[in-house]
Design a protein around this motif. Structure first.
Motif, short mmCIF file in Angstrom:
data_model
loop_
_atom_site.label_atom_id
_atom_site.label_comp_id
_atom_site.label_asym_id
_atom_site.label_seq_id
_atom_site.Cartn_x
_atom_site.Cartn_y
_atom_site.Cartn_z
N LEU A 295 4.07 1.94 -5.93
CA LEU A 295 3.75 2.88 -4.85
C LEU A 295 4.99 3.06 -3.99
O LEU A 295 5.77 2.14 -3.79
N ASP A 296 5.13 4.28 -3.47
CA ASP A 296 6.27 4.63 -2.61
C ASP A 296 5.74 4.80 -1.19
O ASP A 296 4.84 5.63 -0.96
N PRO A 297 6.27 4.04 -0.21
CA PRO A 297 5.71 4.11 1.15
C PRO A 297 5.86 5.48 1.82
O PRO A 297 5.18 5.76 2.80
N THR A 298 6.73 6.33 1.29
CA THR A 298 6.84 7.68 1.87
C THR A 298 5.84 8.65 1.23
O THR A 298 5.52 9.68 1.81
N LYS A 299 5.34 8.29 0.04
CA LYS A 299 4.42 9.20 -0.68
C LYS A 299 2.98 8.69 -0.70
O LYS A 299 2.05 9.47 -0.95
N HIS A 300 2.80 7.38 -0.53
CA HIS A 300 1.47 6.78 -0.61
C HIS A 300 1.18 6.04 0.69
O HIS A 300 1.88 5.08 1.03
N LYS A 301 0.17 6.50 1.41
CA LYS A 301 -0.16 5.90 2.72
C LYS A 301 -1.56 5.29 2.68
O LYS A 301 -2.48 5.88 2.11
N LEU A 302 -1.68 4.14 3.30
CA LEU A 302 -2.99 3.50 3.43
C LEU A 302 -3.43 3.52 4.89
O LEU A 302 -2.67 3.10 5.77
N ILE A 303 -4.64 4.01 5.13
CA ILE A 303 -5.29 3.87 6.44
C ILE A 303 -6.36 2.80 6.29
O ILE A 303 -7.21 2.89 5.40
#
Length: 474
Positions: A295-303
């Motif tokens: 996962l890429d932190p700029t493309k995949h976000k977790l809330i």
């Protein structure tokens, strides 16, 4: 004599919370919990009463009416809140009923408080119920009420529903006073559980510890019989769709994506901050996927929304510290300036904001270690995009009904990571096909249907062993 009611609901809490407005005036506001949302739909249009605690220690407020419902508060002292609620209910019963994920605490004084409070609830139900009324008792905090109420009012039709799992006999065996709980529950005419396995666990415990005859799903008490079976709860699909379809919620869903920088995929977790919900396992899996480069932190976000829960119980304080430490570590390792990898919110949100989050999320992570049902899974299915993906723990009640979800074992971190990646990378038509099937299930099995099935089964439940049993399809 004061007015009595043909339909009475008893639950630990009333469906309202006392809040102080900006003008300093106190008012009652509808609570956000799953039980309240479910029963609200059931109570609407009935001349019914709700018996429960108002949320503050000390004397109870006088009975009052709210939104067409008669509310009958039951008092709890500060000591009873500590012993009956935080103690026996949530530090003894809750861990045992959730596979002993943490070690339960057993205290005789807590059991005494539990008994005393259950007796008070039973008396309150007896006071407000009309002759021959139906009384529907809810959940693990009130397991002694059915028998106590039957002794006070043998004319009543009494049902009980368990919103959480019922443990395997080997775990239930640990409970001091286990026979008292079984006898308390057998005061009802009909017992409803989330899953067939839960009803089976109860019936096995009855056979083993009370030495009673059990035939199919019916317990023979000699002078009468009690039926115990699965009636899985659901949500008010139509009501939630109406919230979702407003321009405000649709605009808010778009705004959430923009606030996160319009990522490729938004992952979402929504839970009470409880050790049964698997939040730590989920965060660890997300952190490892970022570390692995999958996962890429700029493309995949977790809330991750973690609603405050039982904040005075030590296990919950410890969990909050552990979760916040993990969140800080993940964001420290993987966030960029102006772009946080993980958005963590330890607060409650109203229905509209939740609907907007569901609508914005591409992948919903519902990964409890053990859960009675988990209505969040059904709420997401109702609100999400057509190609949304539901990652669902096989240890939820919802897994029985929502078989087209991406199933996972949350205890298996490697497997959990694989399932999350499968949900993220699956072709759009696979996600759409699964979601279409899930929506079909959730839109037909509504909370209104649940209540109808439950109440029909309660009315048809056998009163005597010689009655024909097992004929009601619940």
């Amino acid at each position: 004599m004061s007015h009595t009611y043909d339909f009475v609901v008893a639950a630990n809490r009333l469906p309202v919370d006392r809040v102080t407005g900006e003008d300093g005036n106190e008012e009652w506001r509808r609570s956000p919990g799953g039980l309240v949302t479910a029963m609200d739909a059931v109570m609407r249009g009935r001349d019914g009463a709700w018996v429960g605690w108002a949320g503050d220690p000390g004397e109870a407020p006088a009975p009052f009416d709210d939104a067409g419902m008669h509310l009958h508060p039951v008092p709890l002292s500060e000591q009873e809140i500590a012993d009956y609620y935080e103690g026996h209910s949530n530090d003894t019963l809750w861990p045992v009923y959730h596979d002993v994920i943490i070690t339960p605490t057993f205290k005789r004084s807590w059991r005494g408080a539990y008994r005393a409070v259950n007796k008070r609830f039973a008396q309150a139900c007896a006071d407000v119920a009309a002759e021959g009324a139906t009384v529907w008792v809810h959940d693990y905090q009130l397991q002694l009420v059915p028998e106590m109420l039957r002794e006070l009012r043998p004319d009543l039709r009494i049902g009980w529903f368990n919103h959480i799992p019922f443990p395997a006999v080997e775990l239930f065996a640990q409970l001091p006073g286990r026979e008292e709980i079984l006898e308390g529950l057998l005061g009802a005419d009909f017992l409803g559980f989330q899953r067939t396995e839960d009803a089976g666990n109860f019936l096995r415990a009855v056979r083993q510890y009370l030495d009673l005859d059990v035939t199919g799903d019916v317990v023979d008490l000699g002078d009468r019989a009690v039926r115990a079976t699965a009636v899985p709860i659901s949500i008010d699909t139509e009501g939630l769709r109406a919230v979702l379809d407003t321009d405000e919620v649709q605009a808010r869903a778009r705004e959430i994506r923009e606030q996160l920088g319009n990522p490729d995929k938004i992952l979402l977790g929504v839970d009470r901050l409880d050790y049964t919900k698997g939040i730590r396992h989920r965060l660890k899996a997300f952190g490892e996927l970022l570390a692995d480069g999958q996962l890429d932190p700029t493309k995949h976000k977790l809330i991750q929304v973690a609603t405050p829960s039982r904040e005075r119980v030590k296990a919950y304080m410890d969990l909050r510290d552990q979760v916040e430490l993990t969140v800080g570590r993940i964001n420290g390792d993987f966030s960029r300036i102006g772009a946080t990898a993980l958005t963590y919110m330890h607060q409650s949100f109203d229905r509209a904001e939740m609907a907007a989050m569901f609508a914005a999320a591409d992948v919903m992570l519902v990964t409890p270690l053990r859960d009675g049902m988990n209505l969040v899974a059904k709420e997401y299915v109702t609100c999400c995009p057509a190609d949304g993906a539901l990652v669902l723990s096989e240890f939820t009640g919802a897994a029985t009904e929502l078989g087209e979800a991406y199933m996972c074992n949350p205890h298996d971190l490697t497997g959990l990571k694989q399932v999350i990646m499968k949900a993220i990378t699956a072709p759009s038509d696979d996600r759409e096909q699964r979601m279409s099937a899930l929506r079909s299930t959730v839109s037909t099995a509504t909370v209104q249907e649940w209540a109808k099935h439950y109440l029909a089964a309660l009315q048809a439940a056998p009163a005597r062993p010689e009655d024909e049993v097992g004929s009601t399809d619940a």
